[in-house]
Enzyme design. Structure first.
Site, PDB file in Angstrom:
ATOM      1  N   GLY A 199      -1.013  -0.888   4.168  1.00 27.96           N
ATOM      2  CA  GLY A 199      -2.123  -1.645   3.135  1.00 27.96           C
ATOM      3  C   GLY A 199      -3.077  -0.920   2.781  1.00 27.96           C
ATOM      4  O   GLY A 199      -4.065  -1.409   2.611  1.00 27.96           O
ATOM      5  N   ASP A 222       1.811   0.599   0.931  1.00 25.53           N
ATOM      6  CA  ASP A 222       1.364  -0.781   0.240  1.00 25.53           C
ATOM      7  C   ASP A 222       2.462  -1.303  -0.741  1.00 25.53           C
ATOM      8  O   ASP A 222       3.560  -0.497  -0.895  1.00 25.53           O
ATOM      9  CB  ASP A 222       0.059  -0.437  -0.512  1.00 25.53           C
ATOM     10  CG  ASP A 222      -0.820  -1.963  -0.348  1.00 25.53           C
ATOM     11  OD1 ASP A 222      -0.397  -3.003  -0.167  1.00 25.53           O
ATOM     12  OD2 ASP A 222      -1.943  -1.817  -0.001  1.00 25.53           O
ATOM     13  N   MET A 243       5.251  -3.951   4.730  1.00 28.36           N
ATOM     14  CA  MET A 243       5.339  -3.702   6.300  1.00 28.36           C
ATOM     15  C   MET A 243       5.912  -4.771   7.288  1.00 28.36           C
ATOM     16  O   MET A 243       5.898  -4.435   8.299  1.00 28.36           O
ATOM     17  CB  MET A 243       3.647  -3.807   6.293  1.00 28.36           C
ATOM     18  CG  MET A 243       2.973  -5.116   6.061  1.00 28.36           C
ATOM     19  SD  MET A 243       1.356  -5.035   6.334  1.00 28.36           S
ATOM     20  CE  MET A 243       0.735  -6.808   5.857  1.00 28.36           C
ATOM     21  N   HIS A 260      -6.228  -9.027   9.831  1.00 23.74           N
ATOM     22  CA  HIS A 260      -7.125 -10.501   9.742  1.00 23.74           C
ATOM     23  C   HIS A 260      -6.561 -11.241   8.785  1.00 23.74           C
ATOM     24  O   HIS A 260      -7.137 -12.223   8.576  1.00 23.74           O
ATOM     25  CB  HIS A 260      -8.794 -10.000   9.690  1.00 23.74           C
ATOM     26  CG  HIS A 260      -9.267  -9.587   8.397  1.00 23.74           C
ATOM     27  ND1 HIS A 260     -10.378  -9.526   7.952  1.00 23.74           N
ATOM     28  CD2 HIS A 260      -8.300  -9.056   7.270  1.00 23.74           C
ATOM     29  CE1 HIS A 260     -10.554  -9.078   6.864  1.00 23.74           C
ATOM     30  NE2 HIS A 260      -9.264  -8.728   6.472  1.00 23.74           N
ATOM     31  N   GLU A 289     -10.905  -3.260  12.681  1.00 24.49           N
ATOM     32  CA  GLU A 289     -11.156  -4.841  12.530  1.00 24.49           C
ATOM     33  C   GLU A 289     -12.391  -5.162  13.155  1.00 24.49           C
ATOM     34  O   GLU A 289     -12.677  -4.419  13.958  1.00 24.49           O
ATOM     35  CB  GLU A 289      -9.851  -5.371  12.756  1.00 24.49           C
ATOM     36  CG  GLU A 289      -8.492  -5.247  12.074  1.00 24.49           C
ATOM     37  CD  GLU A 289      -8.445  -6.214  10.988  1.00 24.49           C
ATOM     38  OE1 GLU A 289      -9.644  -6.986  10.610  1.00 24.49           O
ATOM     39  OE2 GLU A 289      -7.499  -6.058  10.092  1.00 24.49           O
ATOM     40  N   GLU A 324     -10.665 -13.779  12.067  1.00 24.37           N
ATOM     41  CA  GLU A 324     -11.378 -12.689  12.809  1.00 24.37           C
ATOM     42  C   GLU A 324     -11.000 -13.035  14.342  1.00 24.37           C
ATOM     43  O   GLU A 324     -10.978 -14.198  14.645  1.00 24.37           O
ATOM     44  CB  GLU A 324     -12.668 -12.539  12.456  1.00 24.37           C
ATOM     45  CG  GLU A 324     -13.207 -12.471  11.101  1.00 24.37           C
ATOM     46  CD  GLU A 324     -12.471 -11.218  10.529  1.00 24.37           C
ATOM     47  OE1 GLU A 324     -12.523 -10.126  11.148  1.00 24.37           O
ATOM     48  OE2 GLU A 324     -11.907 -11.047   9.370  1.00 24.37           O
TER      49      GLU A 324
END
Length: 359
Positions: A199, A222, A243, A260, A289, A324
């Site tokens: 990504g 990506d 992915m 997330h 993250e 999150e």
């Protein structure tokens, strides 16, 4: 009425008054975003930086090509929010001066935050917020899909202008986070010969990493439409794919602000593909993250925690199942993805932490 009762009533009345004042901040909370966006679009911070010192309203309005009356009101608001500062010029006039916050809004600054403001304040990203209660109630599609007929990635694939807003915002974030990672936790990249960024957008994070750690050969991975516009770079190979199907093989996987976007089931699926891409004996997955709530063993600064909770609201508005995660929630997805152990390291002054997961 007793004295104690009278004092309690007075206290309650004071709290009611304070509550009313506080609520106005929420009623007109959008005004701050709009004023900051206006400042970015006008280029106020960039003009002030090139001026090289305090600048008067007259000189600023002349440089921007706008009448001073409206500009004065915008500057008054932004000064009240401590984004700019009022100071005296050498001639004794009132002038404006840059602050660390205003420098974050310079469009000429690669690691600034202007691109993020322009993304999140765009009509496309604002529209889903009106469906937040429907998301909580579990009614219909995600709020983004309800507003635009597709999820955020499908919409971006069909709308190059919005895709560019996303890529620019992610790139500016990478320019802030990656140097902070290398400075705070350089050992994370020791011994890593090949690194695949899952990504990775237009490859900014990898280009920054390879420059700081020249022993690394990078693979920027990506969606095909994303890497198609990525600039070429020595020691960085751009690979298009999905992915959820597979991840290119490498010594380590780097995945920043991607997990997330997804609920636990898909998050585990992505992590499984990342684990399959690395050597069983010495490989690792480097996750960047946020870790929220007091479960974080590293502790949690309140200001950073507030930002993390706001980003969690963004996930509710802009994704179908994204969120999150707390320390316990990270523990759940990592162990269920087959990792035997992991460490969490905070990055100073950055919302995200580094999670290193091992097979």
């Amino acid at each position: 009425m007793t004295e104690a009762t009278r004092e309690m009533k007075t206290l309650e009345e004071e709290e009611e008054g304070e509550a009313g004042i506080e609520m106005w901040k929420y009623i007109y909370g959008f005004a701050a975003m709009a004023a900051v966006k206006c400042g970015i679009e006008l280029g106020i911070a960039d003009v002030m930086e090139s001026h090289g010192g305090p600048i008067t309203l007259s000189a600023l309005s002349s440089s921007l090509g706008c009448p001073p009356s409206g500009l004065n009101r915008i500057m008054r608001f932004l000064v009240s929010r401590r984004i700019f500062r009022e100071v005296a010029t050498s001639q004794g006039d009132t002038g404006y001066q840059q602050t660390p916050m205003s420098r974050c809004l310079m469009t000429s600054r690669g690691d600034g935050m202007a691109a993020f403001v322009l993304l999140e304040s765009s009509p496309v990203m604002l529209a889903p917020w009106h469906g937040l209660s429907a998301r909580v109630l579990g009614k219909g599609n995600s709020t983004f899909e309800a507003a635009h007929g597709d999820d955020i990635w499908g919409y971006a694939a069909k709308n190059p202008d919005h895709s560019k807003l996303i890529n620019d915002a992610m790139a500016s974030n990478a320019r802030r986070v990656v140097p902070a990672m290398v400075n705070d936790c350089p050992e994370v990249f020791d011994g890593v010969g090949t690194l695949v960024d899952v990504g990775g957008g237009n490859g900014t994070a990898l280009r920054t990493l390879v420059k700081a750690c020249p022993w690394i050969r990078g693979i920027n991975f990506d969606l095909p439409h994303v890497v198609a516009t990525a600039p070429k770079c020595n020691d960085v190979e751009h690979v298009g794919g999905n992915m959820f199907d597979s991840v290119p093989k490498a010594d380590a996987v780097f995945i920043m602000k991607v997990l997330h976007d997804w609920g636990d089931e898909k998050c585990i699926k992505i992590l499984e593909k990342c684990r399959e891409a690395i050597p069983e004996d010495k490989g690792k997955v480097i996750i960047v993250e946020a870790v929220i709530e007091g479960d974080d063993p590293q502790g949690d600064d309140q200001k950073l925690k507030d930002v993390k909770l706001m980003v969690d609201m963004v996930m509710m508005a802009h994704t179908t199942t994204g969120k999150e995660r707390t320390f316990k929630e990270w523990d759940y997805v990592l162990l269920n993805a087959g990792f035997s152990r992991y460490t969490i390291k905070p990055i100073r002054s950055i919302v995200q932490s580094i999670i290193e997961a091992y097979p």
